[in-house]
Design an enzyme around this catalytic site. Structure first.
Site, mmCIF file in Angstrom:
data_model
loop_
_atom_site.group_PDB
_atom_site.id
_atom_site.type_symbol
_atom_site.label_atom_id
_atom_site.label_comp_id
_atom_site.label_asym_id
_atom_site.label_seq_id
_atom_site.Cartn_x
_atom_site.Cartn_y
_atom_site.Cartn_z
ATOM 1 N N ARG A 70 -72.327 -41.726 67.988
ATOM 2 C CA ARG A 70 -71.742 -40.437 68.369
ATOM 3 C C ARG A 70 -70.752 -40.134 67.255
ATOM 4 N NH1 ARG A 70 -73.490 -38.811 73.157
ATOM 5 N NH2 ARG A 70 -73.751 -40.240 74.894
ATOM 6 N N ASP A 126 -80.543 -36.754 80.228
ATOM 7 C CA ASP A 126 -79.824 -35.789 81.075
ATOM 8 C C ASP A 126 -80.646 -34.535 81.370
ATOM 9 O OD1 ASP A 126 -77.753 -37.521 81.075
ATOM 10 O OD2 ASP A 126 -76.373 -36.290 79.902
ATOM 11 N N GLY A 169 -75.949 -38.760 84.219
ATOM 12 C CA GLY A 169 -75.990 -37.291 84.238
ATOM 13 C C GLY A 169 -74.571 -36.779 84.189
ATOM 14 N N LYS A 212 -79.507 -44.511 113.581
ATOM 15 C CA LYS A 212 -79.878 -44.529 112.152
ATOM 16 C C LYS A 212 -78.676 -45.018 111.350
ATOM 17 C CE LYS A 212 -81.206 -41.626 108.230
ATOM 18 N NZ LYS A 212 -81.851 -42.729 107.543
ATOM 19 N N ARG A 242 -72.085 -49.985 100.604
ATOM 20 C CA ARG A 242 -72.222 -50.727 99.349
ATOM 21 C C ARG A 242 -72.496 -49.773 98.183
ATOM 22 N NH1 ARG A 242 -70.549 -54.535 101.953
ATOM 23 N NH2 ARG A 242 -71.477 -56.601 102.089
HETATM 24 O O1 F6P Z 1 -76.301 -38.075 77.337
HETATM 25 C C1 F6P Z 1 -76.971 -39.198 77.778
HETATM 26 C C2 F6P Z 1 -76.046 -40.133 78.508
HETATM 27 O O2 F6P Z 1 -76.757 -41.296 78.869
HETATM 28 C C3 F6P Z 1 -75.344 -39.537 79.743
HETATM 29 O O3 F6P Z 1 -76.161 -39.539 80.888
HETATM 30 C C4 F6P Z 1 -74.145 -40.424 79.866
HETATM 31 O O4 F6P Z 1 -73.104 -39.746 80.499
HETATM 32 C C5 F6P Z 1 -73.797 -40.722 78.437
HETATM 33 O O5 F6P Z 1 -74.981 -40.526 77.675
HETATM 34 C C6 F6P Z 1 -73.272 -42.099 78.211
HETATM 35 O O6 F6P Z 1 -72.854 -42.173 76.897
HETATM 36 P P1 F6P Z 1 -72.546 -43.530 76.131
HETATM 37 O O7 F6P Z 1 -73.847 -44.268 75.987
HETATM 38 O O8 F6P Z 1 -71.999 -43.087 74.833
HETATM 39 O O9 F6P Z 1 -71.599 -44.262 77.003
#
Ligand code: F6P
Length: 317
Positions: A70, A126, A169, A212, A242
């Site tokens: 990143r 995502d 997500g 249930k 849990r």
């Molecule tokens: O954008 C993809 C994703 O897996 C998201 O679902 C998640 O929030 C994020 O990347 C996690 O990022 P990292 O792998 O940098 O922790």
């Protein structure tokens, strides 16, 4: 077009897309450069040469053979200028970017501000690329999460327990909604929808009074943490709850056939489009048809109608 480069994020199916890009380009006698560690690699000039053989045996592997990052530096003008210098100095005529919203935004910047020929391939679990039904990686992620959920349900049913399962997500609840529907879950919490927690807990209690006792609540990480939700449920209902956080297992793993096939088609199409002089576009499938979409549209916030899915989940509960 003599030389192209390929840069990626990671998720299942990305390697299959790299393979398709490389082998299509090689067929046209185009040289292919792999950018190591995403946009950081573009800034550092961290490049490797890829040929037909270098993408052997990667089709079924998760992650990305090119590694990724990143990159904060690429968000700066200085970083982008250095990346463009490396593209030009290395005689790269076109770039294929395989990734999600952030990666495609970077690709759009290169096309718009620096006139670099760029094609984007949506690949993100995502599924938040606007205008695109399904990105590469989504099908695998949903199936991985579903497999885990089916296992959790065994315990939830046997011990008559409530489980809160957190899926990935950040701003898009797509995985959560799909998994909840495919897994027959009782509740799903996503960033796009407001669910009243008091009502949810009342429903759980009414269910419990009728016998249930087993519930599965899916929560998208961008909505809340599974621990927060479990605490609310436990405090309001007194029922034992849990938690399971599925995390990064959803992003890795062997890509499904759907993701591999999509990757093969989109990788091939991306190279053909670069050869035709197309730029600043994203490739995707609409039904069975290959389509393109301007990157500036693809990077806009995506709006998926979650209400219909939600209503169906509640109807079937
Ligand atoms: O954008 C993809 C994703 O897996 C998201 O679902 C998640 O929030 C994020 O990347 C996690 O990022 P990292 O792998 O940098 O922790």
């Amino acid at each position: 077009m003599k030389k192209i480069a390929v840069l990626t994020r990671d998720c299942a199916g990305v390697n299959a897309a790299i393979r398709s890009v490389v082998r299509t380009a090689v067929r046209h006698e185009i040289e292919v450069i792999g950018v190591i560690r995403g946009y950081d690699g573009l800034i550092n000039g961290d490049f490797i040469s890829l040929n037909h053989r270098s993408v052997s045996g990667i089709l079924n592997r998760g992650g990305t053979i090119l590694k990724t990052s990143r990159s904060k530096r690429f968000l700066t003008e200085e970083g982008q200028r250095q990346a463009v210098k490396n593209i030009v100095d290395n005689g790269i005529d076109g770039l294929i970017v395989i990734g999600g919203n952030g990666s495609l935004s970077g690709a759009h910047d290169l096309a718009l501000k620096y006139d670099i020929s760029v094609i984007g391939i949506p690949a993100t679990i995502d599924n938040d690329v606007n205008g695109v039904d399904k990105a590469i990686g989504v099908d695998t992620a949903v199936n991985v999460a579903l497999d885990a959920l089916d296992k959790i349900r065994d315990t939830a049913t046997s011990l008559e327990r409530i489980f809160v399962v957190e899926v990935m997500g950040r701003s898009c609840g797509y995985i959560a909604m799909q998994v909840a529907l495919a897994g027959g879950c009782e509740e799903v919490l996503v960033p796009e929808l407001d669910v009243n927690y008091d009502d949810m807990c009342r429903e759980i209690q009414i269910g419990a009074e009728k016998g249930k006792l087993s519930w599965i609540i899916i929560v998208a990480e961008g909505k809340a943490s599974a621990y927060e939700i479990a605490k609310i449920v436990n405090n309001k209902t007194g029922l034992e709850t849990r938690v399971a956080v599925l995390g990064h297992i959803q992003r890795g793993g062997r890509p499904t056939a759907t993701d591999r096939i999509m990757a093969a088609c989109l990788g091939n199409h991306a190279v053909e489009l670069l050869r035709e002089g197309v730029t600043d576009q994203c490739v995707y499938f609409k039904g069975n048809e290959l389509k393109t979409l301007p990157l500036d549209i693809a990077i806009q916030p995506k709006n998926i109608d979650m209400v219909q899915y939600y209503k169906l989940i509640k109807t079937l509960t």
